[in-house]
Design a protein around this motif. Structure first.
Motif, PDB file in Angstrom:
ATOM      1  N   LEU A  66       0.838  -1.203   0.000  1.00 18.39           N
ATOM      2  CA  LEU A  66       0.000   0.000   0.000  1.00 18.39           C
ATOM      3  C   LEU A  66       0.872   1.250   0.000  1.00 18.39           C
ATOM      4  N   LYS A  67       0.812   2.015  -1.090  1.00 18.93           N
ATOM      5  CA  LYS A  67       1.521   3.296  -1.159  1.00 18.93           C
ATOM      6  C   LYS A  67       0.586   4.390  -0.665  1.00 18.93           C
ATOM      7  N   MET A  68       1.043   5.154   0.329  1.00 19.84           N
ATOM      8  CA  MET A  68       0.211   6.185   0.950  1.00 19.84           C
ATOM      9  C   MET A  68       0.853   7.551   0.786  1.00 19.84           C
ATOM     10  N   VAL A  69       0.116   8.476   0.220  1.00 22.09           N
ATOM     11  CA  VAL A  69       0.533   9.875   0.123  1.00 22.09           C
ATOM     12  C   VAL A  69      -0.124  10.620   1.274  1.00 22.09           C
ATOM     13  N   ARG A  70       0.666  11.328   2.088  1.00 22.27           N
ATOM     14  CA  ARG A  70       0.127  11.956   3.302  1.00 22.27           C
ATOM     15  C   ARG A  70       0.642  13.386   3.427  1.00 22.27           C
ATOM     16  N   THR A  71       0.489  14.182   2.424  1.00 21.46           N
ATOM     17  CA  THR A  71       1.079  15.513   2.384  1.00 21.46           C
ATOM     18  C   THR A  71       0.583  16.405   3.520  1.00 21.46           C
ATOM     19  N   ASP A  72       1.536  16.920   4.337  1.00 20.95           N
ATOM     20  CA  ASP A  72       1.243  17.874   5.409  1.00 20.95           C
ATOM     21  C   ASP A  72       0.190  17.348   6.378  1.00 20.95           C
ATOM     22  N   LEU A  73       0.290  16.072   6.704  1.00 21.89           N
ATOM     23  CA  LEU A  73      -0.665  15.435   7.608  1.00 21.89           C
ATOM     24  C   LEU A  73       0.078  14.758   8.751  1.00 21.89           C
ATOM     25  N   VAL A  74      -0.425  14.930   9.967  1.00 27.37           N
ATOM     26  CA  VAL A  74       0.097  14.197  11.115  1.00 27.37           C
ATOM     27  C   VAL A  74      -0.678  12.882  11.213  1.00 27.37           C
ATOM     28  N   CYS A  75       0.062  11.792  11.232  1.00 31.38           N
ATOM     29  CA  CYS A  75      -0.558  10.468  11.308  1.00 31.38           C
ATOM     30  C   CYS A  75      -0.288   9.865  12.683  1.00 31.38           C
ATOM     31  N   ILE A  76      -1.355   9.458  13.333  1.00 34.69           N
ATOM     32  CA  ILE A  76      -1.274   8.800  14.643  1.00 34.69           C
ATOM     33  C   ILE A  76      -1.685   7.347  14.436  1.00 34.69           C
ATOM     34  N   GLN A  77      -0.784   6.437  14.700  1.00 34.74           N
ATOM     35  CA  GLN A  77      -1.105   5.022  14.518  1.00 34.74           C
ATOM     36  C   GLN A  77      -0.865   4.257  15.799  1.00 34.74           C
ATOM     37  N   ALA A  78      -1.857   3.466  16.193  1.00 36.16           N
ATOM     38  CA  ALA A  78      -1.761   2.637  17.381  1.00 36.16           C
ATOM     39  C   ALA A  78      -2.177   1.224  16.998  1.00 36.16           C
ATOM     40  N   VAL A  79      -1.250   0.293  17.084  1.00 37.24           N
ATOM     41  CA  VAL A  79      -1.509  -1.103  16.725  1.00 37.24           C
ATOM     42  C   VAL A  79      -1.501  -1.943  18.000  1.00 37.24           C
ATOM     43  N   VAL A  80      -2.545  -2.745  18.189  1.00 42.82           N
ATOM     44  CA  VAL A  80      -2.609  -3.604  19.373  1.00 42.82           C
ATOM     45  C   VAL A  80      -2.384  -5.064  19.028  1.00 42.82           C
ATOM     46  N   ALA A  81      -2.427  -5.430  17.742  1.00 42.18           N
ATOM     47  CA  ALA A  81      -2.151  -6.807  17.341  1.00 42.18           C
ATOM     48  C   ALA A  81      -1.724  -6.815  15.881  1.00 42.18           C
ATOM     49  N   GLY A  82      -0.754  -7.691  15.565  1.00 42.65           N
ATOM     50  CA  GLY A  82      -0.280  -7.827  14.194  1.00 42.65           C
ATOM     51  C   GLY A  82       0.934  -6.965  13.927  1.00 42.65           C
ATOM     52  N   ARG A  83       1.618  -7.265  12.827  1.00 46.30           N
ATOM     53  CA  ARG A  83       2.783  -6.472  12.423  1.00 46.30           C
ATOM     54  C   ARG A  83       2.879  -6.443  10.907  1.00 46.30           C
ATOM     55  N   TYR A  84       3.550  -5.410  10.401  1.00 51.19           N
ATOM     56  CA  TYR A  84       3.812  -5.311   8.975  1.00 51.19           C
ATOM     57  C   TYR A  84       5.043  -4.442   8.776  1.00 51.19           C
ATOM     58  N   SER A  85       5.513  -4.361   7.533  1.00 50.03           N
ATOM     59  CA  SER A  85       6.714  -3.582   7.220  1.00 50.03           C
ATOM     60  C   SER A  85       6.318  -2.292   6.523  1.00 50.03           C
ATOM     61  N   ARG A  86       7.033  -1.219   6.832  1.00 43.52           N
ATOM     62  CA  ARG A  86       6.780   0.063   6.198  1.00 43.52           C
ATOM     63  C   ARG A  86       8.087   0.632   5.661  1.00 43.52           C
ATOM     64  N   TRP A  87       8.049   1.017   4.401  1.00 43.60           N
ATOM     65  CA  TRP A  87       9.226   1.614   3.756  1.00 43.60           C
ATOM     66  C   TRP A  87       9.055   3.123   3.709  1.00 43.60           C
ATOM     67  N   ILE A  88      10.070   3.827   4.200  1.00 41.46           N
ATOM     68  CA  ILE A  88      10.151   5.281   4.095  1.00 41.46           C
ATOM     69  C   ILE A  88      11.445   5.564   3.345  1.00 41.46           C
ATOM     70  N   GLY A  89      11.332   5.860   2.054  1.00 46.00           N
ATOM     71  CA  GLY A  89      12.526   5.938   1.228  1.00 46.00           C
ATOM     72  C   GLY A  89      13.200   4.580   1.190  1.00 46.00           C
ATOM     73  N   GLN A  90      14.486   4.529   1.549  1.00 44.67           N
ATOM     74  CA  GLN A  90      15.227   3.270   1.570  1.00 44.67           C
ATOM     75  C   GLN A  90      15.221   2.610   2.942  1.00 44.67           C
ATOM     76  N   ARG A  91      14.551   3.209   3.901  1.00 47.35           N
ATOM     77  CA  ARG A  91      14.531   2.662   5.255  1.00 47.35           C
ATOM     78  C   ARG A  91      13.288   1.810   5.461  1.00 47.35           C
ATOM     79  N   MET A  92      13.490   0.638   6.039  1.00 45.09           N
ATOM     80  CA  MET A  92      12.376  -0.241   6.331  1.00 45.09           C
ATOM     81  C   MET A  92      12.186  -0.352   7.840  1.00 45.09           C
ATOM     82  N   ASP A  93      10.989  -0.040   8.313  1.00 45.62           N
ATOM     83  CA  ASP A  93      10.643  -0.174   9.722  1.00 45.62           C
ATOM     84  C   ASP A  93       9.607  -1.282   9.870  1.00 45.62           C
ATOM     85  N   VAL A  94       9.714  -2.040  10.946  1.00 42.24           N
ATOM     86  CA  VAL A  94       8.687  -3.032  11.260  1.00 42.24           C
ATOM     87  C   VAL A  94       7.721  -2.417  12.258  1.00 42.24           C
TER      88      VAL A  94
END
Length: 324
Positions: A66-94
């Motif tokens: 999923l490619k997400m465009v979030r221009t000038d937006l504050v994103c608040i994410q709270a996960v209580v179960a499950g995991r996935y990978s997120r790419w920000i440029g060349q950096r990958m965060d779990v």
């Protein structure tokens, strides 16, 4: 091996297309969404003129990116179960459970595997509205993270905090809400606002609660990020804690606390997660024997690798299973 479904989402366009209180199902946004997600509800709700809420309570039937465009937006994410990978440029965060993440990333790509079960919430709010409506005092935010709230063009920095018991309870109340519309919309909107209030309260308390801690000290943060990069780069032969502290110039306590502050896990857990994820990617490629995959991430043989893989993913290493 099945390819990931490619999904695209522009939050600003999504927000402008919805009326306040209106909910749009993912099947109206993404092609074949019903083939990808299995959920009671999967979609996006406009909380007010400036805020969107996405409730995550679904099983992933087919792997997607999923490619997400979030221009000038504050994103608040709270996960209580499950995991996935997120790419920000060349950096990958779990993205791991029981973590609260605050970001202003202009563009990210999230990869989620088939079989994952995600529970949590994502709240997307206009940056300026977040500051003004909720009274965020930028001076009370640790300097390293002020660009999240000050940059109109966004930043690749992400503020990660442990999800508090109160936060877990609020997320669970949203996810488990059984009201029908319109009560459901009223309830989840109120809880989303409550979460935003709680986040601002936490941000205001960071410097007082953690003034001498790593999270507000730029040089130490950079050292922790360097240590994380070493773990990602030296997958097959990760350094010991003693070796790592010498390489990045921190002591053992600073290193351990820094990893917990920035990533929510110990250095060992972070390195182990990167090894397992790299192993899974190689298995998906289907070109290497399992014993060769084990060797490339530093295991001497199949048995020890298989035990570690099963403990992490809940299944034995298999090219077929990794690619499903």
């Amino acid at each position: 091996m099945n390819e990931r479904h490619k999904l695209d989402l522009d939050f600003r366009a999504m927000r402008s297309s919805l009326g306040v209180g209106e909910f749009v199902r993912s099947s109206q946004v993404f092609a074949r969404a019903d083939d990808v997600f299995r959920a009671r509800e999967h979609g996006y709700r406009r909380i007010d003129n400036f805020t969107l809420l996405h409730v995550m309570n679904f099983d992933v039937v087919e792997s997607y990116s999923l490619k997400m465009v979030r221009t000038d937006l504050v994103c608040i994410q709270a996960v209580v179960a499950g995991r996935y990978s997120r790419w920000i440029g060349q950096r990958m965060d779990v993205i791991n459970p029981h973590m609260l993440q605050v970001s202003n990333i202009p563009l990210s790509v999230s990869d989620t595997d088939a079989g994952a079960r995600l529970r949590g919430v994502l709240i997307v709010c206009e940056r300026r509205h977040f500051i003004d409506r909720y009274g965020l005092d930028i001076d009370r935010v640790p300097p390293a993270y002020r660009p999240i709230f000050m940059s109109q063009h966004g930043t690749q920095e992400v503020l990660s905090l442990p999800l508090s018991p109160a936060g877990i309870a609020m997320v669970d109340q949203i996810v488990s809400c059984r009201y029908a519309e319109p009560l459901r919309g009223v309830f989840v909107s109120a809880k989303a606002v409550e979460i935003l209030c709680d986040v601002v309260s936490q941000l205001h308390g960071l410097r007082q609660r953690a003034a001498p801690r790593l999270i507000g000290e730029q040089a130490k943060i950079r050292a922790i990020q360097t240590a994380a990069a070493i773990y990602r780069r030296e997958i097959a032969d990760p350094p010991t804690i003693e070796q790592l502290v010498r390489r990045v110039g921190l002591n053992r306590n600073e290193l351990s606390k820094g990893f917990r502050d920035l990533f929510g896990v110990t250095p060992h857990a972070y390195a182990h997660a990167r090894r397992m994820e790299h192993a899974q990617e190689m298995l998906r490629g289907g070109d290497l024997a399992i014993s060769e995959v084990a060797r490339r991430i530093g295991y001497e043989g199949y048995s020890s690798f298989a035990r570690a893989y099963h403990a992490y993913y809940g299944c034995t290493p298999s090219p077929a299973e990794a690619g499903e």
